[in-house]
Design a protein around this motif. Structure first.
Motif, PDB file in Angstrom:
ATOM      1  N   ALA A   1       0.809  -1.220   0.000  1.00 26.01           N
ATOM      2  CA  ALA A   1       0.000   0.000   0.000  1.00 26.01           C
ATOM      3  C   ALA A   1       0.844   1.273   0.000  1.00 26.01           C
ATOM      4  CB  ALA A   1      -0.939  -0.001   1.206  1.00 26.01           C
ATOM      5  N   SER A   2       2.112   1.185   0.338  1.00 27.87           N
ATOM      6  CA  SER A   2       2.947   2.393   0.369  1.00 27.87           C
ATOM      7  C   SER A   2       3.415   2.826  -1.025  1.00 27.87           C
ATOM      8  CB  SER A   2       4.168   2.184   1.274  1.00 27.87           C
ATOM      9  OG  SER A   2       5.102   1.309   0.678  1.00 27.87           O
ATOM     10  N   LEU A   3       3.238   1.959  -2.041  1.00 28.46           N
ATOM     11  CA  LEU A   3       3.640   2.326  -3.398  1.00 28.46           C
ATOM     12  C   LEU A   3       2.617   3.279  -4.011  1.00 28.46           C
ATOM     13  CD1 LEU A   3       4.839  -1.045  -4.925  1.00 28.46           C
ATOM     14  CD2 LEU A   3       6.231   0.932  -4.397  1.00 28.46           C
ATOM     15  N   GLN A   4       3.102   4.324  -4.599  1.00 24.30           N
ATOM     16  CA  GLN A   4       2.258   5.257  -5.331  1.00 24.30           C
ATOM     17  C   GLN A   4       2.288   4.828  -6.795  1.00 24.30           C
ATOM     18  OE1 GLN A   4       0.611   7.687  -3.618  1.00 24.30           O
ATOM     19  NE2 GLN A   4       1.542   6.714  -1.842  1.00 24.30           N
ATOM     20  N   ALA A   5       1.116   4.589  -7.391  1.00 23.88           N
ATOM     21  CA  ALA A   5       1.065   4.095  -8.775  1.00 23.88           C
ATOM     22  C   ALA A   5       0.009   4.848  -9.558  1.00 23.88           C
ATOM     23  CB  ALA A   5       0.756   2.601  -8.791  1.00 23.88           C
ATOM     24  N   VAL A   6       0.304   5.050 -10.832  1.00 24.54           N
ATOM     25  CA  VAL A   6      -0.655   5.667 -11.740  1.00 24.54           C
ATOM     26  C   VAL A   6      -0.641   4.856 -13.034  1.00 24.54           C
ATOM     27  CG1 VAL A   6       1.011   7.335 -12.683  1.00 24.54           C
ATOM     28  CG2 VAL A   6      -1.439   7.827 -12.774  1.00 24.54           C
ATOM     29  N   GLU A   7      -1.823   4.658 -13.602  1.00 22.34           N
ATOM     30  CA  GLU A   7      -1.925   3.914 -14.860  1.00 22.34           C
ATOM     31  C   GLU A   7      -2.063   4.909 -16.001  1.00 22.34           C
ATOM     32  OE1 GLU A   7      -4.316   0.187 -16.889  1.00 22.34           O
ATOM     33  OE2 GLU A   7      -5.104   1.086 -15.061  1.00 22.34           O
ATOM     34  N   MET A   8      -1.215   4.738 -17.017  1.00 22.67           N
ATOM     35  CA  MET A   8      -1.245   5.597 -18.199  1.00 22.67           C
ATOM     36  C   MET A   8      -1.137   4.724 -19.440  1.00 22.67           C
ATOM     37  SD  MET A   8       1.248   8.742 -16.989  1.00 22.67           S
ATOM     38  CE  MET A   8       2.699   7.717 -17.070  1.00 22.67           C
TER      39      MET A   8
END
Length: 100
Positions: A20-27
């Motif tokens: 949960a500490s990972l920051q992720a964005v889908e592009m």
């Protein structure tokens, strides 16, 4: 309840979920992530992005293989070694945790 995946041995029954500490964005079908604890950026696409998407919820290797087989022209048995290796790499980097 949660422990770092590196403390466990990856096996078919173990369930895995994203840290949960990972920051992720889908592009455009690709995930770009920053690991605050890891101090690194990561990007995954293709089957790896599919697996990352499915790891939003705790899943075991058999379930992950079945989900990949549904989306790609492969059998669950044919992709099992690759899925296990990918989860192990994520575990080694602390990007997934094992559900207790």
């Amino acid at each position: 309840m949660w422990r770092r995946a590196a403390e466990t041995t990856p096996d078919r029954a173990q369930r895995w979920v994203r840290d949960a500490s990972l920051q992720a964005v889908e592009m455009n079908g690709e995930f770009v992530m920053m690991g605050v604890d890891q101090g690194e950026y990561y990007a995954v696409k293709g089957v790896a992005a599919t697996l990352w998407r499915h790891l939003a919820e705790p899943r075991d290797l058999d379930t992950l293989c079945a989900l990949v087989a549904e989306e790609y022209d492969v059998t669950p048995d044919a992709c099992r070694a690759d899925v296990a290796a990918f989860v192990e790499r994520l575990s080694d980097k602390g990007m997934v945790v094992a559900a207790a």
